[in-house]
Design an enzyme around this catalytic site. Sequence first.
Site, PDB file in Angstrom:
ATOM      1  N   SER A 161      30.118  29.534  69.374  1.00  0.00           N
ATOM      2  CA  SER A 161      29.795  30.886  69.840  1.00  0.00           C
ATOM      3  C   SER A 161      30.996  31.523  70.497  1.00  0.00           C
ATOM      4  O   SER A 161      31.066  32.728  70.637  1.00  0.00           O
ATOM      5  CB  SER A 161      28.709  30.836  70.913  1.00  0.00           C
TER       6      SER A 161
ATOM      7  N   GLU B 150      28.707  35.733  61.053  1.00  0.00           N
ATOM      8  CA  GLU B 150      30.113  36.066  61.282  1.00  0.00           C
ATOM      9  C   GLU B 150      30.961  34.998  60.589  1.00  0.00           C
ATOM     10  O   GLU B 150      30.777  33.798  60.832  1.00  0.00           O
ATOM     11  CB  GLU B 150      30.431  36.108  62.782  1.00  0.00           C
TER      12      GLU B 150
ATOM     13  N   ASN C  66      29.174  38.258  70.314  1.00  0.00           N
ATOM     14  CA  ASN C  66      29.088  37.728  71.682  1.00  0.00           C
ATOM     15  C   ASN C  66      30.029  38.437  72.639  1.00  0.00           C
ATOM     16  O   ASN C  66      29.759  38.529  73.835  1.00  0.00           O
ATOM     17  CB  ASN C  66      29.338  36.219  71.690  1.00  0.00           C
TER      18      ASN C  66
HETATM   19  N1  3HC Z   1      12.280  30.360  64.065  1.00  0.00           N
HETATM   20  C1  3HC Z   1      11.899  30.762  62.848  1.00  0.00           C
HETATM   21  N2  3HC Z   1      11.236  31.905  62.608  1.00  0.00           N
HETATM   22  C2  3HC Z   1      10.944  32.674  63.677  1.00  0.00           C
HETATM   23  C3  3HC Z   1      11.302  32.305  64.984  1.00  0.00           C
HETATM   24  C4  3HC Z   1      11.990  31.080  65.161  1.00  0.00           C
HETATM   25  N3  3HC Z   1      12.385  30.645  66.361  1.00  0.00           N
HETATM   26  N4  3HC Z   1      10.877  33.260  65.837  1.00  0.00           N
HETATM   27  C5  3HC Z   1      10.278  34.193  65.084  1.00  0.00           C
HETATM   28  N5  3HC Z   1      10.311  33.843  63.780  1.00  0.00           N
HETATM   29  C6  3HC Z   1       9.782  34.585  62.648  1.00  0.00           C
HETATM   30  C7  3HC Z   1       8.270  34.605  62.708  1.00  0.00           C
HETATM   31  O1  3HC Z   1       7.721  33.476  62.037  1.00  0.00           O
HETATM   32  C8  3HC Z   1       7.959  35.904  61.985  1.00  0.00           C
HETATM   33  O2  3HC Z   1       8.042  35.668  60.583  1.00  0.00           O
HETATM   34  P1  3HC Z   1       7.119  36.476  59.560  1.00  0.00           P
HETATM   35  O3  3HC Z   1       7.547  37.912  59.650  1.00  0.00           O
HETATM   36  O4  3HC Z   1       7.434  35.841  58.264  1.00  0.00           O
HETATM   37  O5  3HC Z   1       5.716  36.280  60.019  1.00  0.00           O
HETATM   38  C9  3HC Z   1       9.132  36.821  62.357  1.00  0.00           C
HETATM   39  O6  3HC Z   1      10.190  35.945  62.764  1.00  0.00           O
HETATM   40  C10 3HC Z   1       8.787  37.756  63.494  1.00  0.00           C
HETATM   41  O7  3HC Z   1       8.370  36.959  64.585  1.00  0.00           O
HETATM   42  P2  3HC Z   1       7.250  37.382  65.642  1.00  0.00           P
HETATM   43  O8  3HC Z   1       6.309  38.347  65.016  1.00  0.00           O
HETATM   44  O9  3HC Z   1       6.696  36.147  66.259  1.00  0.00           O
HETATM   45  O10 3HC Z   1       8.049  38.035  66.820  1.00  0.00           O
HETATM   46  P3  3HC Z   1       8.969  39.286  66.859  1.00  0.00           P
HETATM   47  O11 3HC Z   1       8.687  40.281  65.805  1.00  0.00           O
HETATM   48  O12 3HC Z   1       8.924  39.674  68.278  1.00  0.00           O
HETATM   49  O13 3HC Z   1      10.418  38.667  66.544  1.00  0.00           O
HETATM   50  C11 3HC Z   1      12.461  37.721  67.193  1.00  0.00           C
HETATM   51  C12 3HC Z   1      10.945  37.604  67.268  1.00  0.00           C
HETATM   52  C13 3HC Z   1      12.903  37.584  65.739  1.00  0.00           C
HETATM   53  C14 3HC Z   1      13.028  36.580  67.998  1.00  0.00           C
HETATM   54  C15 3HC Z   1      12.874  39.124  67.756  1.00  0.00           C
HETATM   55  O14 3HC Z   1      12.348  39.299  69.012  1.00  0.00           O
HETATM   56  C16 3HC Z   1      14.371  39.309  67.802  1.00  0.00           C
HETATM   57  O15 3HC Z   1      15.000  39.666  66.817  1.00  0.00           O
HETATM   58  N6  3HC Z   1      14.942  39.094  68.997  1.00  0.00           N
HETATM   59  C17 3HC Z   1      16.401  39.227  69.200  1.00  0.00           C
HETATM   60  C18 3HC Z   1      17.067  37.950  68.811  1.00  0.00           C
HETATM   61  C19 3HC Z   1      18.542  38.030  68.979  1.00  0.00           C
HETATM   62  O16 3HC Z   1      19.123  38.992  69.456  1.00  0.00           O
HETATM   63  N7  3HC Z   1      19.211  36.941  68.587  1.00  0.00           N
HETATM   64  C20 3HC Z   1      20.666  36.822  68.725  1.00  0.00           C
HETATM   65  C21 3HC Z   1      20.981  35.982  69.896  1.00  0.00           C
HETATM   66  S1  3HC Z   1      22.712  35.808  70.121  1.00  0.00           S
HETATM   67  C22 3HC Z   1      23.106  34.411  69.283  1.00  0.00           C
HETATM   68  O17 3HC Z   1      22.296  33.734  68.725  1.00  0.00           O
HETATM   69  C23 3HC Z   1      24.546  34.044  69.268  1.00  0.00           C
HETATM   70  C24 3HC Z   1      24.802  32.737  69.981  1.00  0.00           C
HETATM   71  O18 3HC Z   1      26.155  32.409  69.724  1.00  0.00           O
HETATM   72  C25 3HC Z   1      24.603  32.811  71.464  1.00  0.00           C
END
Ligand code: 3HC
Length: 295
Positions: free
Chosen positions: A120, A153, A191
């Site tokens: 990251s 990325e 990030n």
């Molecule tokens: N694993 C797999 N699938 C997941 C999941 C997980 N942990 N969480 C959610 N999903 C899937 C669900 O199964 C659902 O699938 P479907 O549409 O086929 O039914 C879909 O995603 C939507 O999930 P939910 O309806 O339960 O919930 P939301 O619509 O609220 O979405 C979220 C959840 C996708 C986590 C959304 O809130 C989101 O996009 N959040 C932001 C996440 C983000 O910014 N991530 C980047 C972090 S930074 C990073 O990772 C970099 C690192 O280097 C630090």
Amino acid sequence: MAEIEKVGVLGCGLMGHGITQVAAQAGYEVVVREVDEAPLAKGIGKIEKQLARAVEKGKATQEDADAVRSRIQGTVDYGDLADCDLVLEAITEDLGLKLEMWAAVDAVAKPEAFFATNTSSLAVIEQAASTSRPERFLGLHFFNPVQVMKLLEVVRCVTTSPEALEVGLEFGRRLGKLTVQTNDKAGFIVNRLLVPYMLDAIRAYEEGVGSITEIDEGMKGGAAHPMGPLALLDLIGLDTIGAVCDALYDEFRERRFARPPTLRKMLAAGWYGRKSGIGFYDYSGETPVENPGLR
Ligand code: 3HC
């Protein structure tokens, strides 16, 4: 260009299990390596759960899910990575551990295999230079949850060859990801911008601008973010964020990348977010509630 058929994934945790799943879904044979049987079983169990859920929802047939599962081999032995064409690491964000791991992998992987890090925040070159194949080394940075987030990325470090870069871009395309190319600067694009924002949310909380819920609801309702910054910190894992902060601070020496006091205290308490059941929110009940210890 080199053909990638078999992919090795190091680590089957939060990121590694997701990378394993999306690679197997894209038709690659995947060997995923963990240090021990227990974390391996936990990570593979998560994949099996997701596959079962996709079948339940009618998004995949049972045959598809079985085929994906059959392409995944779990192991605790580096030797099983010997015939992988691409080996991708997604272990703890700790340079020492990563270098130790690459030394073991480099000794068994075939000479023509490509290596990639999902770091990251650490410089890709520091890992590339420790291997016998710095020209075949690049960064492939996924986002959590890997199964859902569109972006990959693709990071070129100073030694990455055009062929290795193309292998990374093609791998991302085959996974159905949006690939964005970036240079090897700590934090890359996302990030670099996202981490100071999340740390500022902690500082806003410390200064009493709003409660945990108010800050999160504010950013969801006012900036159309899918989740608030404090809930996002819990999702990513506060231990990971602590390591990312340190790497970014080390690179830029700017306060905006420094660990806020609340983050320090939470790490000392072992509150790592969802993975430990408690972070800014307590996840032990039916729905998450604000962590009472932070009041
Ligand atoms: N694993 C797999 N699938 C997941 C999941 C997980 N942990 N969480 C959610 N999903 C899937 C669900 O199964 C659902 O699938 P479907 O549409 O086929 O039914 C879909 O995603 C939507 O999930 P939910 O309806 O339960 O919930 P939301 O619509 O609220 O979405 C979220 C959840 C996708 C986590 C959304 O809130 C989101 O996009 N959040 C932001 C996440 C983000 O910014 N991530 C980047 C972090 S930074 C990073 O990772 C970099 C690192 O280097 C630090």
